[in-house]
Write a protein that holds these residues in place. Structure first.
Motif, PDB file in Angstrom:
ATOM      1  N   LEU A  87      -2.620   5.543   2.026  1.00 17.90           N
ATOM      2  CA  LEU A  87      -3.639   4.587   1.571  1.00 17.90           C
ATOM      3  C   LEU A  87      -3.949   4.810   0.087  1.00 17.90           C
ATOM      4  CD1 LEU A  87      -6.176   4.487   4.534  1.00 17.90           C
ATOM      5  CD2 LEU A  87      -4.288   2.940   4.028  1.00 17.90           C
ATOM      6  N   ILE A 143      -8.719  -2.448  -0.624  1.00 21.24           N
ATOM      7  CA  ILE A 143      -8.820  -1.960   0.757  1.00 21.24           C
ATOM      8  C   ILE A 143     -10.264  -1.993   1.251  1.00 21.24           C
ATOM      9  CG2 ILE A 143      -8.485   0.087   2.244  1.00 21.24           C
ATOM     10  CD1 ILE A 143      -6.147   0.915   0.423  1.00 21.24           C
ATOM     11  N   HIS A 174      -3.483   2.152  -2.835  1.00 17.79           N
ATOM     12  CA  HIS A 174      -4.604   1.862  -3.731  1.00 17.79           C
ATOM     13  C   HIS A 174      -4.163   2.018  -5.188  1.00 17.79           C
ATOM     14  CE1 HIS A 174      -8.432   1.927  -5.661  1.00 17.79           C
ATOM     15  NE2 HIS A 174      -8.459   3.230  -5.828  1.00 17.79           N
TER      16      HIS A 174
END
Ligand code: ATP
Ligand code: MG
Length: 250
Positions: free
Chosen positions: A185, A195, A189
């Motif tokens: 993640l 997100i 990012h």
């Protein structure tokens, strides 16, 4: 005078969702700016899933507004919302367990206008999750919990989302798997992906998030920069129950 801040990508205002006579969320407001990681925190039944499902078009709002780049998208069907660039990796994954890993991933690209991009996107997901590549012809029903979580996330990425929504990605996963998932993640990012993340694990979410909202019984009760919320006694208080439970189960 400084220029006004840019309009958020996603702007949820006073969202209300009812399940028949029951209120799923009563009053949730939140904003997500381009490139941000925003966390949605709250204990069981706080309304995190309902909020994400309403944004994704899986449940219909009964009040308030959901604005995507200024356009009201509340109540649009799920496919129309995916088509606008919002993808959800849902609670419980919602995989087609009788279909293969690859078939599940391809379903994530259904709303994609440019079909030529599918092979390239598949390869990108396989590069992120080599374990899915190894199991591409295996049925999703044979995957472990961690692998299912990877598949749900991979499927969401197959629509090339502008906003990736994740509903409790760490739930039920071993710490090492959670770490890998969060590394992923963090990398996404870094590549500019926006997100919105629902989590019960507050430390985990606040580590990655820029901004967080705390939900309690269907309402946003608190929000602020993630760094500020880390030490907020009010957040600690709201989470006392969960932390006690987690500590007891260790
Ligand atoms: N399909 C449904 N029918 C009736 N009530 C529902 C339904 N789904 C959720 N609710 C209720 O809506 C409220 C919010 O639930 P929701 O699942 O959004 O919470 P949550 O924050 O995601 O919780 P958890 O952390 O346990 O996943 C709860 O009171 C729940 O019982
Ligand atoms: Mg939930």
């Amino acid at each position: 005078m400084s220029p006004p801040p840019p309009a958020p990508l996603l702007d949820v205002r006073h969202l209300e969702v009812r399940y028949g006579d029951l209120v799923g969320v009563a009053d949730v407001s939140l904003a997500v700016g381009a490139g941000q990681v925003v966390a949605l925190l709250g204990s069981n039944g706080a309304g995190k899933t309902t909020t994400l499902n309403a944004i994704a078009g899986l449940v219909r709002p009964s009040g308030g507004a959901i604005l995507w780049r200024g356009e009201a998208i509340g109540g649009l069907p799920a496919y129309a919302i995916v088509g606008r660039g919002l993808a959800l990796s849902p609670e419980g994954w919602r995989l087609f367990v009788g279909q293969t890993v690859e078939q599940n991933l391809r379903l994530g690209a259904t709303a994609l206008a440019d079909r030529q991009r599918v092979p390239e996107l598949l390869e990108r997901v396989f590069a992120i999750f080599p374990r899915l590549a190894e199991r591409r012809r295996q049925s999703a029903g044979t995957l472990s919990g961690g692998e299912r979580q990877m598949l749900a996330l991979g499927r969401a990425l197959m629509s090339e989302p502008k906003l990736l929504m994740l509903d409790e990605p760490s739930l039920g996963l071993a710490p090492a798997v959670v770490e890998t998932l969060y590394d992923t993640l963090w990398r996404l990012h870094g590549e500019g992906l926006t997100i919105l993340l629902a989590e019960q694990s507050v430390p985990l979410a606040l580590e990655i998030a820029d901004h967080a909202y705390v939900l309690q019984t269907g309402r946003t009760v608190l929000d602020g920069p993630a760094r500020a919320l880390e030490d907020d006694p009010e957040v600690q208080r709201i989470y006392l129950g969960i932390r006690g439970e987690a500590a007891a189960s260790r």
